[in-house]
Design a protein around this motif. Structure first.
Motif, PDB file in Angstrom:
ATOM      1  N   GLY A  70       0.807  -1.221   0.000  1.00 26.06           N
ATOM      2  CA  GLY A  70       0.000   0.000   0.000  1.00 26.06           C
ATOM      3  C   GLY A  70       0.834   1.262   0.000  1.00 26.06           C
ATOM      4  N   ALA A  71       2.172   1.135  -0.084  1.00 26.89           N
ATOM      5  CA  ALA A  71       3.042   2.320  -0.089  1.00 26.89           C
ATOM      6  C   ALA A  71       2.738   3.175  -1.316  1.00 26.89           C
ATOM      7  CB  ALA A  71       4.505   1.895  -0.092  1.00 26.89           C
ATOM      8  N   THR A  72       2.705   4.503  -1.130  1.00 29.50           N
ATOM      9  CA  THR A  72       2.430   5.418  -2.236  1.00 29.50           C
ATOM     10  C   THR A  72       3.698   6.168  -2.623  1.00 29.50           C
ATOM     11  OG1 THR A  72       1.945   7.341  -0.870  1.00 29.50           O
ATOM     12  CG2 THR A  72       0.129   5.796  -1.258  1.00 29.50           C
ATOM     13  N   SER A  73       3.560   7.139  -3.505  1.00 29.91           N
ATOM     14  CA  SER A  73       4.720   7.930  -3.933  1.00 29.91           C
ATOM     15  C   SER A  73       5.216   8.843  -2.813  1.00 29.91           C
ATOM     16  CB  SER A  73       4.346   8.760  -5.163  1.00 29.91           C
ATOM     17  OG  SER A  73       3.250   9.602  -4.857  1.00 29.91           O
ATOM     18  N   VAL A  74       4.428   9.035  -1.772  1.00 29.17           N
ATOM     19  CA  VAL A  74       4.839   9.896  -0.659  1.00 29.17           C
ATOM     20  C   VAL A  74       5.273   9.016   0.517  1.00 29.17           C
ATOM     21  CG1 VAL A  74       4.132  11.742   0.916  1.00 29.17           C
ATOM     22  CG2 VAL A  74       3.150  11.612  -1.388  1.00 29.17           C
ATOM     23  N   PRO A  75       6.533   9.143   0.955  1.00 30.29           N
ATOM     24  CA  PRO A  75       7.008   8.291   2.049  1.00 30.29           C
ATOM     25  C   PRO A  75       6.138   8.460   3.301  1.00 30.29           C
ATOM     26  CG  PRO A  75       8.831   9.533   1.077  1.00 30.29           C
ATOM     27  CD  PRO A  75       7.567  10.056   0.463  1.00 30.29           C
ATOM     28  N   GLY A  76       5.775   7.357   3.901  1.00 33.62           N
ATOM     29  CA  GLY A  76       4.967   7.412   5.124  1.00 33.62           C
ATOM     30  C   GLY A  76       3.477   7.443   4.877  1.00 33.62           C
ATOM     31  N   VAL A  77       3.101   7.635   3.601  1.00 30.84           N
ATOM     32  CA  VAL A  77       1.666   7.635   3.293  1.00 30.84           C
ATOM     33  C   VAL A  77       1.334   6.350   2.531  1.00 30.84           C
ATOM     34  CG1 VAL A  77      -0.229   8.822   2.144  1.00 30.84           C
ATOM     35  CG2 VAL A  77       1.590  10.151   3.219  1.00 30.84           C
TER      36      VAL A  77
END
Lengths: 281, 470
Positions: B425-432
């Motif tokens: 579920g990791a997105t292009s924004v770290p931590g999101v």
């Protein structure tokens, strides 16, 4: 729960409230609204954010009693709370330095116009404001609008204050005297916005209106508030509430507003049976 | 003991169609403990456990069924708790026929029906909530970090429950006034009673999950603010922007998106108007466009609101119907009429801005399209008219831009959904992280839960590693 800080009746059937809503107060911009639900069995209804104070964490709601939900809201007192308030919703007004802006308002629409007037003035625009109503007591928030306007013209149908006539008469007057207006806003009852737009067309003015269709969630999820603008479907809750008045399909808009007339009457009659005569209005 | 191994599932009691078509009470009444034990006895306890492989959250199905068979309901509940935070919901709305039950070894035997796994799951969950002191204990000890969850639907509830159990401080932000997402506003009472959803949410709050309603992330609080305050964030806002086919007359009074129709009824209790203030129109003749579960829900709700005639218009045939077959059967029993291979071409105005009927055209199936299903093609000259004072479009949803338009850093795919790693579920924004319908497009409750489960593991790993690096 959102506590009511103050409440004032400012015209027949029109009320002015400050409510504690810190998260909303710290993000609100001119042109936005909230969706609120008075109590557990209540509807979700949209209301303009008439003002906000970030320091105090409060927002201001100015509303007219038109049905059961607004009637129930108007019976709450300072210290009482509104069960749910969600916002700030909608796309903020495009506030820039245009030069001269003509701001036209009527009825409870003045509450929606006021924060835009304020924001435009703070951007350095020359602000000419026209506020209209059937009679003097229905033209609300005059002093506040005047504070951020270079000129304030009041029109009343009965001539009890200012110019006798309707807002479009005043719009024409301003242009006829040679004022060069760069952009215009008109916010009020649908019929006023429709005719304000018609006048703007004749006068060659770009005009923005704020639509207040029926809504449920207010976040683009249900599509109840759809309006046709320039032949395409938009959702007023997320794409609006402001649109180019020249492109709005007014007849359809007004027809959709009447969708639940019968049900609204059933609700209101039942409510009056519960609370007695509408003496407080 | 004589072995009475039935070919068929143990029958389950349902409200009589004649009665239920005019109430919003639950259709399926569930097994008694005795019926449950009988049904559990049909499980072969096979070693290969294909049912588990078919379950997006990998519940140890044979294990809990064995407990039911032995009369150990507490044991069954304890097993279920390890895998799912929403058993009462899943037991009711999962497409079991294509997941666990679709893979069941018993069901693969000639003329045998699979074990009624979904109904057994529901039995265990309902039993659990009927007991006192059965809720899971909150995590004790120092919190491992803070996680914000945007949205409170099945994916969010799963990630939140799992992270709370692992020791995280979890805060859910919900835009509406009630938590539950589609479980509350979308799925009707007769299929999923709201009190069931509320019980599962309360159970989660007892685990320590904090829920704040009336917060529209992107508006009431920004993603930038959330990222400053929390160690990680999980976005599962669903696919909540209704599609319209765009045929002429879409803005007529009486034409609805299924989202509006169902939100009025489910979230706002429109069927209880005027006790509740939000009206739901009582129409006489209703046309529902679409063939998914949402279309079935809208059609059956319209019937319950008192419509004399409810017609579902679907552009393909029964063989391609995306709705669960159980829901289709329920709809037929309740008197819903189906018009296969049909599409609307126009909503007709009665002259006063309200709907008077729907112009339709017959379709035939041509070559397969990108989805692999045969593409419906209009049959020239086959137009016909269905009289109606209400039309409901249930043709799917797109991604809602309220949050995404305020978060340009977030990479989207070509359909406007969030681009996220299919496993973590990791997105292009770290931590999101993101999951559920806002990543996959409209799908099922259980798939959204599966995404939440995997994301919880990934978020734990992300925060642990980040803290270790400091």
């Amino acid at each position: 729960m959102f506590k009511i800080v103050s409440k004032q009746k400012i015209a027949p059937k029109e009320f002015d409230m400050w409510v504690e809503a810190p998260r909303i107060a710290s993000h609100a911009k001119a042109g936005q609204f909230v969706v609120l639900r008075v109590n557990e069995t209540g509807e979700r209804i949209p209301l303009t954010i008439a003002d906000h104070c970030e320091e105090k964490g409060q927002i201001r709601l100015v509303f007219q009693v038109v049905g059961k939900s607004t009637a129930a809201l108007s019976r709450l007192e300072p210290g009482d709370a509104i069960l749910d308030i969600s916002g700030p919703l909608g796309t903020p007004s495009e506030v820039e330095k245009y030069g001269t802006v003509l701001m036209v308002g009527g009825g409870v629409g003045i509450a929606a116009l006021y924060p835009i007037i304020k924001a435009l003035k703070l951007q350095g625009n020359k602000v000419i404001t026209i506020l209209g109503g059937r009679t003097s007591s229905l033209v609300v928030m005059k002093e506040e609008c005047a504070k951020y306007s270079d000129e304030l013209i009041v029109t009343t149908d009965d001539g009890s204050e200012g110019m006798k006539g309707v807002v479009t008469d005043a719009m024409k007057l301003v242009i006829e005297r040679g004022e060069k207006v760069d952009r215009c806003w008109c916010i009020g009852p649908s019929i006023m916005m429709k005719f304000g737009t018609k006048a703007a067309k004749e006068l060659g003015l770009p005009i923005w209106v704020s639509l207040n269709p029926l809504m449920v969630d207010g976040t683009g999820m249900c599509g109840c508030c759809r309006v046709t603008v320039d032949g395409k479907i938009f959702f007023a809750c997320v794409d609006g509430p402001e649109f180019d008045g020249h492109k709005v399909n007014w007849d359809e808009f007004m027809s959709r507003m009447r969708q639940y007339k019968d049900e609204e009457k059933i609700s209101m009659d039942k409510y009056i049976e519960e609370v007695g005569e509408e003496t407080w209005l | 003991m004589a072995v009475t191994f039935s070919k068929w599932k143990t029958p389950i009691k349902e409200q009589d169609p004649e009665i239920r078509r005019s109430n919003f009470g639950e259709v399926c009444l569930g097994y008694t403990l005795e019926e449950g034990r009988t049904e559990a006895g049909r499980c072969l306890q096979c070693k290969t456990k294909p049912c588990v492989a078919g379950c997006p959250v990998k519940i140890d199905i044979p294990a809990f069924i064995k407990c039911i068979k032995e009369g150990d309901m507490a044991g069954a509940a304890a097993i279920m708790d390890q895998y799912t935070n929403l058993p009462a919901v899943c037991g009711r709305v999962c497409p079991q026929e294509s997941q666990c039950e679709g893979k069941c070894t018993v069901g693969k035997m000639k003329d045998f029906e699979p074990v009624a796994i979904g109904k057994l799951e529901r039995l265990v969950a309902d039993w659990k909530y009927a007991q006192e002191n059965m809720e899971a204990k909150p995590y004790e000890g120092e919190k491992k970090g803070r996680v914000a969850v945007v949205g409170s639907g099945p994916s969010s509830l799963t990630v939140a429950g799992d992270l709370a159990k692992m020791g995280y401080e979890v805060k859910i932000f919900e835009a509406l006034h009630a938590a539950g997402g589609v479980l509350i506003y979308g799925i009707p009472e007769f299929r999923l009673p709201k009190k069931i959803v509320k019980m599962e949410i309360e159970a989660m709050q007892k685990l320590g999950v904090d829920i704040e309603t009336n917060v529209v992330v992107g508006k009431t609080i920004t993603m930038q603010e959330i990222m400053q305050e929390y160690d990680a964030c999980y976005i599962a806002v669903g696919a909540g922007a209704p599609h319209f086919q765009g045929v002429p007359g879409t803005t007529l009074n009486g034409v609805y998106s299924a989202s509006e129709y169902l939100t009025r009824i489910n979230l706002m209790h429109g069927y209880e108007f005027p006790k509740f203030d939000t009206p739901a129109k009582k129409a006489h003749k209703v046309v529902v466009i679409g063939g998914g579960n949402v279309a079935m829900d809208a059609a059956r709700s319209a019937k319950r609101l008192g419509a004399e005639e409810v017609t579902v218009v679907y552009r393909r045939s029964l063989a391609e119907l995306p709705a669960r077959i159980e829901e289709y059967h329920h709809a037929v029993e309740e008197g819903i009429v189906f018009n296969w291979l049909t599409n609307p071409t126009e909503y007709v105005d009665d002259g006063n801005g309200s709907l008077k009927g729907v112009k339709c055209i017959k379709m035939e199936l041509g070559e397969p399209d990108a989805s692999g299903r045969r593409r419906p093609v209009p049959v020239e000259g086959s137009e016909f008219f269905i009289e109606a004072d209400c039309a409901i479009e249930a043709i799917g949803q797109g991604s809602n831009k309220v949050l995404l338009s305020t978060f340009p850093e977030m990479k989207l795919n070509k359909w406007g959904y969030i681009e996220a790693d299919p496993v973590t579920g990791a997105t292009s924004v770290p931590g999101v992280f993101a999951g559920g319908d806002i990543v996959t497009g409209a799908a099922t409750v259980i798939l959204a839960m599966g995404a939440g489960k995997e994301a919880a593991v990934a978020i734990d790993k992300y925060i642990t590693e980040k803290k270790a690096a400091k």
